[in-house]
Enzyme design. Structure first.
Site, PDB file in Angstrom:
ATOM      1  N   THR A  75     -20.880   1.628  76.893  1.00  0.00           N
ATOM      2  CA  THR A  75     -21.427   0.970  75.706  1.00  0.00           C
ATOM      3  C   THR A  75     -21.608  -0.514  76.006  1.00  0.00           C
ATOM      4  OG1 THR A  75     -19.275   0.469  74.742  1.00  0.00           O
ATOM      5  CG2 THR A  75     -20.226   2.618  74.212  1.00  0.00           C
ATOM      6  N   GLU A 122     -23.281   6.631  73.162  1.00  0.00           N
ATOM      7  CA  GLU A 122     -22.519   7.852  72.956  1.00  0.00           C
ATOM      8  C   GLU A 122     -23.402   9.037  72.599  1.00  0.00           C
ATOM      9  OE1 GLU A 122     -21.893   4.900  71.691  1.00  0.00           O
ATOM     10  OE2 GLU A 122     -19.757   4.446  71.595  1.00  0.00           O
ATOM     11  N   LYS A 182     -16.648  -7.448  53.384  1.00  0.00           N
ATOM     12  CA  LYS A 182     -15.857  -6.879  52.289  1.00  0.00           C
ATOM     13  C   LYS A 182     -15.361  -8.035  51.418  1.00  0.00           C
ATOM     14  CE  LYS A 182     -15.177  -3.434  55.617  1.00  0.00           C
ATOM     15  NZ  LYS A 182     -15.257  -3.757  57.056  1.00  0.00           N
ATOM     16  N   TRP A 225     -18.825  -4.367  48.885  1.00  0.00           N
ATOM     17  CA  TRP A 225     -19.445  -4.517  50.203  1.00  0.00           C
ATOM     18  C   TRP A 225     -20.756  -5.300  50.110  1.00  0.00           C
ATOM     19  CZ3 TRP A 225     -19.246   0.552  53.605  1.00  0.00           C
ATOM     20  CH2 TRP A 225     -17.892   0.856  53.870  1.00  0.00           C
TER      21      TRP A 225
HETATM   22  N1  LIG Z   1     -32.782   1.521  65.140  1.00  0.00           N
HETATM   23  C1  LIG Z   1     -31.622   0.903  64.976  1.00  0.00           C
HETATM   24  N2  LIG Z   1     -31.397   0.167  63.877  1.00  0.00           N
HETATM   25  C2  LIG Z   1     -30.218  -0.462  63.698  1.00  0.00           C
HETATM   26  N3  LIG Z   1     -29.200  -0.428  64.568  1.00  0.00           N
HETATM   27  C3  LIG Z   1     -29.372   0.302  65.693  1.00  0.00           C
HETATM   28  C4  LIG Z   1     -30.566   0.995  65.959  1.00  0.00           C
HETATM   29  N4  LIG Z   1     -30.444   1.626  67.133  1.00  0.00           N
HETATM   30  C5  LIG Z   1     -29.213   1.334  67.591  1.00  0.00           C
HETATM   31  N5  LIG Z   1     -28.556   0.515  66.737  1.00  0.00           N
HETATM   32  C6  LIG Z   1     -27.195  -0.022  66.884  1.00  0.00           C
HETATM   33  O1  LIG Z   1     -26.839  -0.030  68.250  1.00  0.00           O
HETATM   34  C7  LIG Z   1     -25.630   0.746  68.435  1.00  0.00           C
HETATM   35  C8  LIG Z   1     -25.642   1.392  69.801  1.00  0.00           C
HETATM   36  O2  LIG Z   1     -25.649   0.399  70.809  1.00  0.00           O
HETATM   37  P1  LIG Z   1     -24.905   0.587  72.196  1.00  0.00           P
HETATM   38  O3  LIG Z   1     -24.387   1.942  72.354  1.00  0.00           O
HETATM   39  O4  LIG Z   1     -25.850   0.063  73.215  1.00  0.00           O
HETATM   40  O5  LIG Z   1     -23.689  -0.393  72.198  1.00  0.00           O
HETATM   41  P2  LIG Z   1     -22.979  -1.138  71.013  1.00  0.00           P
HETATM   42  O6  LIG Z   1     -22.618  -0.185  69.923  1.00  0.00           O
HETATM   43  O7  LIG Z   1     -23.874  -2.275  70.618  1.00  0.00           O
HETATM   44  O8  LIG Z   1     -21.684  -1.659  71.754  1.00  0.00           O
HETATM   45  P3  LIG Z   1     -20.134  -1.210  71.537  1.00  0.00           P
HETATM   46  O9  LIG Z   1     -20.117   0.214  71.103  1.00  0.00           O
HETATM   47  O10 LIG Z   1     -19.538  -1.408  72.856  1.00  0.00           O
HETATM   48  O11 LIG Z   1     -19.628  -2.139  70.489  1.00  0.00           O
HETATM   49  C9  LIG Z   1     -25.635   1.720  67.293  1.00  0.00           C
HETATM   50  O12 LIG Z   1     -24.342   2.215  67.030  1.00  0.00           O
HETATM   51  C10 LIG Z   1     -26.184   0.853  66.164  1.00  0.00           C
HETATM   52  O13 LIG Z   1     -25.187   0.016  65.631  1.00  0.00           O
HETATM   53 MG   LIG Z   2     -21.173   1.278  69.750  1.00  0.00          MG
END
Ligand SMILES: Nc1ncnc2c1ncn2[C@@H]1O[C@H](COP(=O)(O)OP(=O)(O)OP(=O)(O)O)[C@@H](O)[C@H]1O
Ligand SMILES: [Mg+2]
Ligand SMILES: Nc1ncnc2c1ncn2[C@@H]1O[C@H](COP(=O)(O)OP(=O)(O)OP(=O)(O)O)[C@@H](O)[C@H]1O
Ligand SMILES: [Mg+2]
Lengths: 548, 548
Positions: free
Chosen positions: A191, A336, A448, A453
């Protein structure tokens, strides 16, 4: 999860293993003449075909075997969207090893964490990125061999380094491909680390095969498409774009090394090569729009731009539509989730039924869950929220390309990352009567305040709509009385200034008085992560005492 | 087959079972408003949606459970392409039972063989087909309940019969769907019996799921498509068309009861409903062309007609193209292969490179093997034939939707049906440098004369090109000196006659003198199987002494 029930036995070949090795061999056989157009780190373009290039894939597989890479070993790769990267996508899993993606923009500390956590025994790195790994090589003790991707010899001080091209020249093509089990790992990804340490996910051959079928379907990809992955190939495998291209036999355009600043060098390919599918984050498609306009491009009819990672502003979707007649297809997913779990495609039927205004509002939704994915949105008690497009909760996901675990994470830490077989995304969203979800925030970023929220993303989007504002970031900061209160960072358009009253007046169109931020700051730049997402960890840290 | 090798463990949800129950539930959630337009046996059209109809599916599932149908039980179904048939596609597998297809055109003897071989405990039958099952009910002792599909009460003398609509009215919708294992059988199908007794194939949930993904991809099916299955839903599940529609969320048009003679009643739907995908055998698409023309249809742009089961004449493909601008997509498969294994789609790149003449020749090829299918063509010694488009051999197939066995067939009989994990198709074909296969005959129909082979299909196709000839059938008959010699049946166009010299002269354009048939017969009708294929068993029997 309900226990698996066994019915009457089938007569089918149910033990035929889905594997990436099979996919590439079958695609080369089915689409031998499909083209691969590629650009190297020196900016030179070249052309080859699936079949012509396949010899290099088989040689690379043979070379890794000769280097001592065995079934199950992890091989790290750090490269741009290059032809060699494409070869490695197939050659490493061909021998049952795990293609381990290394994000070239990770902070050094995270990078060597990832190399060590994955226990990569070989790391392959492009010549332009050698300086980065030179710094961390001393800490990466498990790496027995470094393999350098380059046209010729280069200056470096990596220990035990060999050149990829030399390996290929010496190698025998892999003669017999192992029949690898479909539940074995074929690739690993970590991630981004937006909310903490990068976490490891190991994709199975099966999960990737099914993700590829599904994404090909969701994009209606076909042999007549021309696919150019702009999302880095080290970032969730460029969202599976390369695998989709190969599965449908599409022409593939690999743009090599580029950045948001050097987009001018690769956008020509969009028109020259007749690209019909590309992908990227809003942070790339936003400057790309300007580049395309400045180049005098007026028509990109037939181009679908798969956009995700964060929410593309409605204005971006509209601009591409109106200026170029190109379709921004909004998608959502995570490391994931392989990553695609929702895709927002406006159907003909919707176009007929909805006003332009409604359609615009739909564009910024993340779309509907794909078939084969169980998506639910639950409140704090685990109950599904009503499909009213208003009530928000956390997105939970189950499906064949969703992770069930994190690499090497202790049980007690895993416990709150999963519930009842579902992965907890940490994303807060609503779902409407048509099944379209709309992400309103991350659970960790939701503000919060006094038991209620406030969505930080909603407030950012509202603020970006102000004519003086170029970028906005909103975080919750600790507050002695209200728990948290919103705080805003703004980047203004050239030469502008803004007052608290102007902000309040603008936000009142969408927010109640109690939700308005008391404090804000105008800055030159908003802290961002390695993939261009707002880095809220950093902002919260920096301004932590504002309301205390 | 090479032993399966296990690599590094993945973290993914690899135990998520692919199942038809999941598919329908997820599709209803994703595409609730997708339409189903349907026609009943009385010829009346109706409309519903995926979501609206889903309640009936859940009730039907509940009803079968209440009838005593248990996980693994077989339920036979005998119906036209109706809405109730669609409901049964999902309701029976929903409770882990096996949807067992009964071909309404099978000879009675074969039909009760199939019911008994599958051990169906419940058989569902449309009111219009009750007279057929009444005849065989006494021999079908395993059937505990007959379920009649009808609008109201009918006259019949079936024992233990109940009405489907009564069951639904009384039933509780299935409340919790079992998590059925993906390798369990979801449906059963029997081969047509062209070459002998029908043979049973039990499709797994997994094989069907993957077949659906793959066919959706091969047809570039999307949510904007409108799919009308003309191939009977009891014949290899209408080649998966219904499952494809549901997976992509397409509008589905179910034409109900019809035959080659009553096509006029359903072709209107092609234009009225804007159908973009349909399917059928050449024996249907040939009269359909005439019906469409006689109705004054001139434009069917955007319509793909998936055509298989036997080879569509090149003239048929061309006629649809030239008259209606509709694309006949040639596909190949068998009951044992779910069925789609090759699809012939002419790509843009091919269109650019090839002359119209070359393209026409390509149309009559069966196409390229899909990804995920291992196809090879081997000679009598098991060696692969060269990809020269000339050398022929038998097609062998391996893949996740190919059968590995036949239901209840003893080991010793199975032995020569499979080789090295491949299913032996019994089809003789060539393969060219582009991977396109061309079926030249069935192994059993190839004429072995004086140690050489003559393709019966080639000769039929050549003869159909004669202006006086409407239909042709060629078989090999035993001959004391040459082993076998070709014998030809001809149906002539109205009022025509033909001489041996005329036949010889025409065939000499493509065949050597020694290949020409010494004997022929002009007939009114060529014996055909239940699905309209030439019944060569019958012809060989009838004329067995011609050369003796
Ligand atoms: N179309 C979208 N609109 C809004 N948010 C998005 C979109 N696509 C992905 N995301 C965000 O990106 C996340 C996935 O990113 P990635 O797996 O690359 O790592 P990360 O979640 O940013 O990092 P970490 O999990 O390590 O904190 C999603 O869980 C969501 O929060
Ligand atoms: Mg993530
Ligand atoms: N496009 C095509 N061109 C030529 N032949 C085809 C085509 N598609 C299917 N076939 C023929 O149809 C066969 C599959 O038919 P099916 O499984 O319905 O039963 P059958 O083979 O006719 O009967 P049985 O196996 O009982 O003798 C293939 O093996 C092939 O011979
Ligand atoms: Mg057969």
């Amino acid at each position: 999860m309900a226990a698996v029930v066994h019915g009457y036995p089938s007569t089918m070949q149910d033990d035929y293993q889905l594997s990436m090795g099979r996919l590439i061999r079958q695609a080369v056989r089915a689409y031998p003449d499909a083209e691969i157009v590629h650009r190297n780190s020196a900016g030179e373009w070249g052309r080859t075909t699936y079949r012509e290039n396949f010899d290099r894939i088989e040689r690379a597989a043979g070379a890794f075997a000769k280097l001592g890479v065995e079934v199950g070993d992890r091989v790290g790769v750090m490269d741009w969207n290059s032809l060699r990267h494409y070869e490695l996508y197939w050659a490493i899993p061909a021998i049952g090893a795990v293609f381990t993606q290394l994000n070239i923009r990770l902070p050094e500390d995270d990078l060597h964490y990832v190399i060590n956590d994955s226990q990569a025994s070989v790391v392959v790195v492009d010549e332009t990125l050698v300086p980065i790994v030179e710094n961390i090589a001393p800490q990466a003790k498990g790496v027995k061999t470094w393999v350098i991707l380059s046209e010729g010899q280069i200056d470096h001080n990596l220990p035990n380094a060999v050149y990829y091209e030399d390996l290929l020249a010496d190698a025998q093509p892999l003669d017999s491909w192992p029949n690898i089990s479909e539940t074995s790992a074929f690739a690993a990804g970590y991630t981004t680390g937006t909310t903490g340490r990068p976490k490891g996910v190991f994709y199975s051959h099966r999960s990737q095969y099914l993700h590829t079928y599904n994404t090909a379907k969701d994009l209606s990809a076909s042999v007549d498409d021309v696919i150019m992955p702009i999302t880095p190939m080290f970032h969730v495998l460029s969202w599976g774009m390369v695998q989709v291209a190969v599965m449908v036999g599409a022409k593939l355009v690999l743009p090599g090394q580029f950045s948001a600043e050097t987009l001018g060098e690769i956008t020509g390919a969009l028109t020259d090569e007749g690209v019909t599918v590309t992908n990227g984050v809003p942070a790339i498609f936003t400057p790309m729009f300007e580049v395309l306009k400045s180049k005098g491009v007026t028509d990109l009819t037939g181009l679908r731009l798969l956009c995700g990672g964060s929410e593309p502003p409605a204005s971006l979707i509209q601009s591409y539509q109106e200026t170029f007649n190109a379709e921004v297809v909004h998608g959502y997913g995570a490391t994931e989730t392989s990553p695609i779990v929702t895709v927002n495609r406006v159907t003909e039927a919707m176009r007929e039924r909805m006003s332009q205004e409604e359609l615009n509002a739909y564009g910024s939704k993340q779309g509907k869950a794909s078939v084969n994915i169980d998506l639910k949105i639950v409140d704090g008690l685990g109950n599904e929220v009503p499909a009213d497009g208003e009530t928000s909760g956390e997105i939970l996901l189950k499906g064949p390309w969703i992770t069930a675990s994190y690499h090497g994470m202790p049980e007690e830490e895993l416990a709150d990352k999963f519930v009842d077989g579902y992965w907890r995304s940490g994303d807060v969203a609503t779902i409407d009567a048509h099944g379209f979800i709309k992400i309103t925030d991350r659970l960790k970023d939701v503000i919060k305040s006094g038991g209620e929220w406030i969505s930080s993303i909603d407030m950012e989007n509202a603020m970006i709509g102000h004519p003086k504002v170029a970028q906005a970031a909103v975080v919750g900061l600790e507050h002695p009385k209200w728990d948290e209160r919103p705080f805003m960072l703004l980047v203004l358009r050239d030469g502008e200034t803004i007052t608290k009253d102007e902000i309040d007046e603008h936000l009142r169109q969408r927010f109640a008085d109690w939700q308005l931020p008391e404090e804000f700051e105008v800055v030159d730049q908003i802290p961002a992560t390695s993939v261009g997402k707002i880095d809220k960890k950093v902002i919260r840290n920096q301004y932590q005492d504002r309301y205390k």
